[in-house]
Design a protein around this motif. Structure first.
Motif, PDB file in Angstrom:
ATOM      1  N   ILE A 164       7.814  40.945   0.359  1.00  0.00           N
ATOM      2  CA  ILE A 164       9.103  41.541  -0.465  1.00  0.00           C
ATOM      3  C   ILE A 164      10.315  41.836   0.493  1.00  0.00           C
ATOM      4  CG2 ILE A 164       9.966  43.632  -1.469  1.00  0.00           C
ATOM      5  CD1 ILE A 164       7.218  44.052  -2.787  1.00  0.00           C
ATOM      6  N   LYS A 165       9.891  42.345   1.709  1.00  0.00           N
ATOM      7  CA  LYS A 165      11.154  42.234   2.494  1.00  0.00           C
ATOM      8  C   LYS A 165      11.747  41.126   3.347  1.00  0.00           C
ATOM      9  CE  LYS A 165      11.742  45.952   5.413  1.00  0.00           C
ATOM     10  NZ  LYS A 165      11.787  46.910   6.330  1.00  0.00           N
ATOM     11  N   ASP A 166      11.012  40.117   3.438  1.00  0.00           N
ATOM     12  CA  ASP A 166      11.159  38.795   3.660  1.00  0.00           C
ATOM     13  C   ASP A 166      11.964  38.227   2.797  1.00  0.00           C
ATOM     14  OD1 ASP A 166      11.179  37.282   6.074  1.00  0.00           O
ATOM     15  OD2 ASP A 166       9.497  36.335   5.597  1.00  0.00           O
ATOM     16  N   VAL A 167      11.835  38.262   1.534  1.00  0.00           N
ATOM     17  CA  VAL A 167      12.387  37.464   0.287  1.00  0.00           C
ATOM     18  C   VAL A 167      13.851  38.298   0.188  1.00  0.00           C
ATOM     19  CG1 VAL A 167      12.193  37.335  -1.927  1.00  0.00           C
ATOM     20  CG2 VAL A 167      10.413  36.653  -0.752  1.00  0.00           C
ATOM     21  N   VAL A 168      13.679  39.579   0.326  1.00  0.00           N
ATOM     22  CA  VAL A 168      15.057  40.323   0.028  1.00  0.00           C
ATOM     23  C   VAL A 168      16.008  39.993   1.035  1.00  0.00           C
ATOM     24  CG1 VAL A 168      16.067  42.534   0.185  1.00  0.00           C
ATOM     25  CG2 VAL A 168      14.091  42.387  -1.322  1.00  0.00           C
ATOM     26  N   ARG A 169      15.641  39.829   2.428  1.00  0.00           N
ATOM     27  CA  ARG A 169      16.610  39.580   3.465  1.00  0.00           C
ATOM     28  C   ARG A 169      17.096  38.097   3.257  1.00  0.00           C
ATOM     29  NH1 ARG A 169      13.017  42.064   6.941  1.00  0.00           N
ATOM     30  NH2 ARG A 169      12.031  40.113   7.470  1.00  0.00           N
ATOM     31  N   ASP A 170      16.105  37.196   2.938  1.00  0.00           N
ATOM     32  CA  ASP A 170      16.375  35.749   2.760  1.00  0.00           C
ATOM     33  C   ASP A 170      17.381  35.688   1.602  1.00  0.00           C
ATOM     34  OD1 ASP A 170      15.837  32.769   3.257  1.00  0.00           O
ATOM     35  OD2 ASP A 170      15.321  33.049   1.190  1.00  0.00           O
ATOM     36  N   ALA A 171      17.219  36.274   0.508  1.00  0.00           N
ATOM     37  CA  ALA A 171      17.925  35.938  -0.700  1.00  0.00           C
ATOM     38  C   ALA A 171      19.520  36.829  -0.572  1.00  0.00           C
ATOM     39  CB  ALA A 171      17.350  36.762  -1.951  1.00  0.00           C
ATOM     40  N   GLU A 172      19.630  37.668   0.256  1.00  0.00           N
ATOM     41  CA  GLU A 172      20.739  38.441   0.261  1.00  0.00           C
ATOM     42  C   GLU A 172      22.114  37.505   0.297  1.00  0.00           C
ATOM     43  OE1 GLU A 172      22.766  42.341   2.412  1.00  0.00           O
ATOM     44  OE2 GLU A 172      21.322  40.943   3.823  1.00  0.00           O
ATOM     45  N   ASP A 173      22.112  36.512   0.856  1.00  0.00           N
ATOM     46  CA  ASP A 173      23.585  35.408   0.776  1.00  0.00           C
ATOM     47  C   ASP A 173      23.196  34.357   0.240  1.00  0.00           C
ATOM     48  OD1 ASP A 173      25.072  37.605   1.948  1.00  0.00           O
ATOM     49  OD2 ASP A 173      24.194  37.284   3.827  1.00  0.00           O
ATOM     50  N   ALA A 174      21.848  34.102  -0.483  1.00  0.00           N
ATOM     51  CA  ALA A 174      21.361  32.698  -0.937  1.00  0.00           C
ATOM     52  C   ALA A 174      21.590  32.567  -2.128  1.00  0.00           C
ATOM     53  CB  ALA A 174      19.978  32.455  -0.413  1.00  0.00           C
ATOM     54  N   LYS A 175      21.686  31.220  -2.591  1.00  0.00           N
ATOM     55  CA  LYS A 175      21.608  30.930  -4.101  1.00  0.00           C
ATOM     56  C   LYS A 175      20.356  31.210  -4.643  1.00  0.00           C
ATOM     57  CE  LYS A 175      25.517  27.414  -3.948  1.00  0.00           C
ATOM     58  NZ  LYS A 175      25.938  26.083  -4.148  1.00  0.00           N
ATOM     59  N   HIS A 214      12.339  28.827  -1.574  1.00  0.00           N
ATOM     60  CA  HIS A 214      11.854  29.195  -0.114  1.00  0.00           C
ATOM     61  C   HIS A 214      10.379  30.007  -0.375  1.00  0.00           C
ATOM     62  CE1 HIS A 214      16.032  29.380   1.715  1.00  0.00           C
ATOM     63  NE2 HIS A 214      15.655  28.176   1.720  1.00  0.00           N
ATOM     64  N   ILE A 215      10.545  30.582  -1.771  1.00  0.00           N
ATOM     65  CA  ILE A 215       9.162  31.238  -2.101  1.00  0.00           C
ATOM     66  C   ILE A 215       8.093  30.247  -2.582  1.00  0.00           C
ATOM     67  CG2 ILE A 215       8.220  33.060  -3.782  1.00  0.00           C
ATOM     68  CD1 ILE A 215      10.920  34.089  -3.717  1.00  0.00           C
ATOM     69  N   THR A 216       8.444  29.257  -3.629  1.00  0.00           N
ATOM     70  CA  THR A 216       7.504  28.459  -4.412  1.00  0.00           C
ATOM     71  C   THR A 216       7.199  27.460  -3.379  1.00  0.00           C
ATOM     72  OG1 THR A 216       9.335  27.240  -5.235  1.00  0.00           O
ATOM     73  CG2 THR A 216       8.571  28.958  -6.693  1.00  0.00           C
ATOM     74  N   LYS A 217       8.103  27.042  -2.542  1.00  0.00           N
ATOM     75  CA  LYS A 217       7.542  26.071  -1.484  1.00  0.00           C
ATOM     76  C   LYS A 217       6.730  26.717  -0.317  1.00  0.00           C
ATOM     77  CE  LYS A 217      10.838  22.672  -3.259  1.00  0.00           C
ATOM     78  NZ  LYS A 217      12.036  21.430  -2.909  1.00  0.00           N
ATOM     79  N   ARG A 218       6.708  27.926  -0.187  1.00  0.00           N
ATOM     80  CA  ARG A 218       6.148  28.662   0.774  1.00  0.00           C
ATOM     81  C   ARG A 218       6.717  28.287   2.109  1.00  0.00           C
ATOM     82  NH1 ARG A 218      -0.385  28.394  -0.792  1.00  0.00           N
ATOM     83  NH2 ARG A 218      -0.613  29.265   1.450  1.00  0.00           N
ATOM     84  N   GLN A 219       8.109  28.461   2.263  1.00  0.00           N
ATOM     85  CA  GLN A 219       8.928  28.304   3.312  1.00  0.00           C
ATOM     86  C   GLN A 219       9.184  29.481   4.205  1.00  0.00           C
ATOM     87  OE1 GLN A 219      12.448  26.352   1.593  1.00  0.00           O
ATOM     88  NE2 GLN A 219      11.479  24.384   1.750  1.00  0.00           N
TER      89      GLN A 219
END
Length: 260
Positions: free
Chosen positions: A206-217, A224-229
């Motif tokens: 959750i924390k990783d996704v929230v950080r990654d998504a902060e400025d991403a489309k 990034h999630i579905t491809k397990r990046q």
């Protein structure tokens, strides 16, 4: 001179107390100690949740120690591994952190609280970003605050330095809950125990996704999630805990999370 950081460990929970009389202000040495404490927390597989609070009943933290600065601590000096306060620039902090704000929380102290995931406050706590009055910028707050609360409220606080009480802070979503001062730490530990009983690999994801998504489309973040990046997502989807969650649901029992 006493240690400015006190820690208490109980099971999977670490309580970190900033203890620098009279106001719990942070100098370079204290910031570096805090960075070491939080880096150790991050890297310890047996710890799952941290609580950050201040000693005493008046101050959580007013931020940068101006007296230390007057004695030679450079404002752009070496804050340590986690940046100011050891937390707001600490990479890969994928465990929940609770701020228990026990009093005045301003300047860098408010920026430190904003680095936590959940903010609990004593009913007498107050909040402000007074840097404008001393001719400088609340740098981290200028980045974070307009993303956390309504833009115009954030800009008013940054541009005027005015104070909020807990009623207004709660109204704008700056904090999660308000408690009587005598109950604050107990409530923080109750919250920490609830989180410590949960799935640590999911928290990390959750924390990783929230950080990654902060400025991403949106679609980029989803890919990034579905491809397990993201490493945390890849670990979660390949984990024993993922299977345990499904089994526990099917068997109508509480899951036993192992963090692997």
């Amino acid at each position: 001179m006493t240690d400015p950081i006190k820690t208490r460990r109980e099971g999977a929970i670490l309580e970190v107390t900033l203890d620098r009389p009279k106001a719990n202000a942070i100098d370079l040495t204290t910031s570096r100690i805090m960075g070491e404490v939080f880096a150790d927390f991050r890297d310890d597989p047996d710890l799952r949740v941290a609580i950050l609070t201040g000693a005493g009943e008046k101050f959580f933290c007013p931020g940068w120690d101006l007296k230390a600065a007057a004695d030679g601590d450079a404002v752009d000096g070496d804050y340590g591994v986690g940046g100011f306060g050891g937390l707001q620039e600490l990479r890969d902090m994928n465990k929940p952190v609770i701020a228990a704000v026990n009093g005045i929380c301003c300047g860098g102290g408010l920026e430190l609280a904003l680095s936590a995931d959940i903010i609990l406050a004593a009913d007498h706590a107050t909040f402000a970003l007074p840097e404008i009055r001393s001719g400088t910028i609340a740098d981290a707050a200028s980045i974070k605050l307009p993303k956390r609360i309504p833009y115009h409220i954030a800009m008013e606080l940054l541009l005027t330095g005015r104070w909020l009480d807990t009623t207004e802070a709660l109204n704008w979503g700056l904090i999660n809950h308000v408690h009587p001062a005598a109950d604050l730490i107990a409530q923080a530990w109750d919250m920490a125990r609830l989180l410590a009983s949960g799935p640590p690999l999911v928290y990390a994801a959750i924390k990783d996704v929230v950080r990654d998504a902060e400025d991403a489309k949106f679609q980029d973040a989803m890919n990034h999630i579905t491809k397990r990046q993201l490493a945390s997502i890849d670990r979660l989807y390949s984990s024993e805990d993922q299977l345990e969650g499904a089994r526990a649901f099917a068997e109508k029992r509480d899951p036993i999370w192992k963090g692997r």
